[in-house]
Enzyme design. Sequence first.
Site, PDB file in Angstrom:
ATOM      1  N   LEU B 170       0.846  -1.202   0.000  1.00  0.00           N
ATOM      2  CA  LEU B 170       0.000   0.000   0.000  1.00  0.00           C
ATOM      3  C   LEU B 170       0.884   1.256   0.000  1.00  0.00           C
ATOM      4  O   LEU B 170       0.823   2.078   0.910  1.00  0.00           O
ATOM      5  CB  LEU B 170      -0.942  -0.019   1.206  1.00  0.00           C
ATOM      6  CG  LEU B 170      -2.169   0.890   1.099  1.00  0.00           C
ATOM      7  CD1 LEU B 170      -3.143   0.345   0.064  1.00  0.00           C
ATOM      8  CD2 LEU B 170      -2.862   1.047   2.439  1.00  0.00           C
ATOM      9  N   ILE B 173       1.065   3.881  -5.218  1.00  0.00           N
ATOM     10  CA  ILE B 173       0.210   3.248  -6.239  1.00  0.00           C
ATOM     11  C   ILE B 173      -0.963   2.526  -5.571  1.00  0.00           C
ATOM     12  O   ILE B 173      -2.119   2.707  -5.964  1.00  0.00           O
ATOM     13  CB  ILE B 173       1.043   2.280  -7.113  1.00  0.00           C
ATOM     14  CG1 ILE B 173       2.118   3.059  -7.899  1.00  0.00           C
ATOM     15  CG2 ILE B 173       0.147   1.493  -8.066  1.00  0.00           C
ATOM     16  CD1 ILE B 173       3.139   2.180  -8.622  1.00  0.00           C
ATOM     17  N   VAL B 248       0.559  -5.193 -11.636  1.00  0.00           N
ATOM     18  CA  VAL B 248       1.172  -4.039 -12.305  1.00  0.00           C
ATOM     19  C   VAL B 248       2.522  -3.729 -11.654  1.00  0.00           C
ATOM     20  O   VAL B 248       3.073  -2.649 -11.861  1.00  0.00           O
ATOM     21  CB  VAL B 248       0.265  -2.778 -12.266  1.00  0.00           C
ATOM     22  CG1 VAL B 248      -0.984  -2.981 -13.093  1.00  0.00           C
ATOM     23  CG2 VAL B 248      -0.054  -2.357 -10.839  1.00  0.00           C
ATOM     24  N   GLY B 249       3.037  -4.701 -10.855  1.00  0.00           N
ATOM     25  CA  GLY B 249       4.321  -4.493 -10.179  1.00  0.00           C
ATOM     26  C   GLY B 249       5.458  -5.013 -11.051  1.00  0.00           C
ATOM     27  O   GLY B 249       5.898  -4.347 -11.989  1.00  0.00           O
ATOM     28  N   ARG B 250       5.912  -6.215 -10.750  1.00  0.00           N
ATOM     29  CA  ARG B 250       6.953  -6.867 -11.535  1.00  0.00           C
ATOM     30  C   ARG B 250       6.552  -8.327 -11.724  1.00  0.00           C
ATOM     31  O   ARG B 250       5.919  -8.916 -10.833  1.00  0.00           O
ATOM     32  CB  ARG B 250       8.298  -6.805 -10.812  1.00  0.00           C
ATOM     33  CG  ARG B 250       9.008  -5.479 -10.887  1.00  0.00           C
ATOM     34  CD  ARG B 250       9.615  -5.231 -12.273  1.00  0.00           C
ATOM     35  NE  ARG B 250      10.342  -3.974 -12.326  1.00  0.00           N
ATOM     36  CZ  ARG B 250       9.789  -2.804 -12.653  1.00  0.00           C
ATOM     37  NH1 ARG B 250       8.506  -2.731 -12.940  1.00  0.00           N
ATOM     38  NH2 ARG B 250      10.537  -1.707 -12.690  1.00  0.00           N
ATOM     39  N   GLU B 279      10.012 -11.005 -19.733  1.00  0.00           N
ATOM     40  CA  GLU B 279       9.519 -10.117 -20.798  1.00  0.00           C
ATOM     41  C   GLU B 279      10.548 -10.005 -21.915  1.00  0.00           C
ATOM     42  O   GLU B 279      11.742  -9.983 -21.637  1.00  0.00           O
ATOM     43  CB  GLU B 279       9.242  -8.725 -20.196  1.00  0.00           C
ATOM     44  CG  GLU B 279       8.159  -8.771 -19.150  1.00  0.00           C
ATOM     45  CD  GLU B 279       7.964  -7.449 -18.396  1.00  0.00           C
ATOM     46  OE1 GLU B 279       8.615  -6.466 -18.760  1.00  0.00           O
ATOM     47  OE2 GLU B 279       7.176  -7.440 -17.450  1.00  0.00           O
ATOM     48  N   HIS B 297       3.634  -4.442 -20.330  1.00  0.00           N
ATOM     49  CA  HIS B 297       4.345  -3.590 -19.360  1.00  0.00           C
ATOM     50  C   HIS B 297       4.114  -2.112 -19.687  1.00  0.00           C
ATOM     51  O   HIS B 297       5.072  -1.356 -19.901  1.00  0.00           O
ATOM     52  CB  HIS B 297       5.845  -3.923 -19.365  1.00  0.00           C
ATOM     53  CG  HIS B 297       6.539  -3.522 -18.085  1.00  0.00           C
ATOM     54  ND1 HIS B 297       7.522  -4.249 -17.489  1.00  0.00           N
ATOM     55  CD2 HIS B 297       6.370  -2.437 -17.272  1.00  0.00           C
ATOM     56  CE1 HIS B 297       7.950  -3.650 -16.393  1.00  0.00           C
ATOM     57  NE2 HIS B 297       7.259  -2.546 -16.239  1.00  0.00           N
ATOM     58  N   ALA B 299       1.558  -0.150 -17.873  1.00  0.00           N
ATOM     59  CA  ALA B 299       0.617   0.438 -16.914  1.00  0.00           C
ATOM     60  C   ALA B 299       0.865   1.914 -16.673  1.00  0.00           C
ATOM     61  O   ALA B 299      -0.062   2.664 -16.383  1.00  0.00           O
ATOM     62  CB  ALA B 299       0.666  -0.325 -15.591  1.00  0.00           C
TER      63      ALA B 299
END
Lengths: 333, 333
Positions: B170, B173, B248-250, B279, B297, B299
Amino acid sequence: MAVEANQEWLKSNGDPHLVLVHRLPSFNFQLKHILQPHFHLLDPAGSPEPAGSFLSSHAQSVRALICVANTPLTAETLSLLPSLELVLASSAGVDHIDTQECRRRGIILTNASTAFAEDAADYAVTLLIDVWRRISAADRFLHAGLWPVKGGYYPLGSKLGGKRVGIVGLGSIGLEVSKRLEAFGCSIAYSSRKEKPHVPYPYHANVLDLAAHSDALVLCCSLSEQTRHIINKDVMTALGKKGVVINVGRGGLIDEKELVRFLLRGDIGGAGLDVFEDEPDVPRQLFELDNVVLSPHRAIFTPEAIEALNQLTFTNLKAFFSNKPLQSVYQIE
Amino acid sequence: MAVEANQEWLKSNGDPHLVLVHRLPSFNFQLKHILQPHFHLLDPAGSPEPAGSFLSSHAQSVRALICVANTPLTAETLSLLPSLELVLASSAGVDHIDTQECRRRGIILTNASTAFAEDAADYAVTLLIDVWRRISAADRFLHAGLWPVKGGYYPLGSKLGGKRVGIVGLGSIGLEVSKRLEAFGCSIAYSSRKEKPHVPYPYHANVLDLAAHSDALVLCCSLSEQTRHIINKDVMTALGKKGVVINVGRGGLIDEKELVRFLLRGDIGGAGLDVFEDEPDVPRQLFELDNVVLSPHRAIFTPEAIEALNQLTFTNLKAFFSNKPLQSVYQIE
């Protein structure tokens, strides 16, 4: 409140009442098992008897009618039901119903927009972000195997925060749309038949003016003779080359042929369309455009929305036969 | 505040200061034209001189370094820069940077998460609604010409209102995600390295517990040795057959091979993935699944986010050389 919890009402009110189910035979009537214990349902489309038999025995006394999905309800059909007082539409849009004849006869019309408002708004907002941020396009890009080939080459989307969104029709669906978009930092304005009291957003008396002051238009109004092709060439020109149109109302709200021309020429920024003028046919030119998201008239279809509709219909029928106030009454103009 | 408006600062502060641009030659450095009038930029990747020439003349005196995109910044590279005090990451994630070495040396690290937070949150929320309401799937259904053929046969999505969303991480983002999802009627809980003061949402000390109490998990945390494969078999089992994962992190936050198995077996409800472990390669089995939305990737990629990053970098460099507080400092643990 679960429908099952209302059995007490039936017991305390004596005999069930007559309710006509008006539907094309191809449309399911999922409410049957819920309403049957409480009302005397007439469902000619689901009956082996010819429709004429129904008419001779019951048509004179029917006071309430459920109009399933977009089954046309014409003045001719209404003329066969002289005692009719209430039409319960199981859809948000009522363009398949002769609303003027209802008004002339003093028949009350309810629709499903309060039951569907949250789901329709969720969908409209997501179509809008999808177009702006190119999410379905990104999904297609990956499905086509293009990421390893084209790498970083991918068109940028556009940020939501600070965007001006014009809502066409600020009813229960439009209000839910505005609430959601405010959380994304968008500013809201609206057009509507009349200016709404107690609404904090700027009002534009006509859509052309709203379009000129908006980065996107979200269509949440019902389709009528007044709103048919409300999104025309002039409105799209006013919206401009970066403008986006989202439609979760009815296909006929947009001059679709004109929209296709605007999109193909790049004279408008994009579109998110759940509804079309000639469903299930969709203009094939739209399939080639990455700034267009297409959906098969599904904005309101969740199990939760159907349950809310079932509850609304039951509650309204119960209220009607008890002379109590109805919910989600559609204001015919 | 436009970058151009800050020319006065340069005049009043005398000579510009040395800033090393650390990037792979294939990564563009879009900030050059903005920073060049204000700082003495060293950009070995963009220089015709050999890197050795740079090192002999400047490496001893460099105090600030901009790390472009995910250019690896290793302990070995850091060892060549004995005066380094500040690393400005132009990404939200910092898994390409040896953060432990930064901490050991007392080098301050800033990242881009405050600049990217709103766009990343918009995207995460839209991926989640897309999976729940099947919007990309609907778009594919129409593109495949199936609407006229299959008609009303189309799987129902699921309503957002009332759903329990667990946010993993938290930070800036995650907080923006929670704000947006509240407007859709979702209830929020979170897990994080520590419980956050002044946050109204229930805290779960571990992700397994959060998963057991959530209908969806949204991954907004950074990737580190502590968070690698934080979404593993046990967490997916706890999330359950209807549970949805949004990332949407890694890519490394999820055990991707396990996720593919869970999705193929129907042991998890769906996924919205902007990032992947290898990726730009994406497991091809995911292409067949209608409950999965895929994105390359992207976002945070909007022109507005890039402008915010430019502004943040400029502001932080200006603050650094003036001994003023920095923004978006990454807390290394």
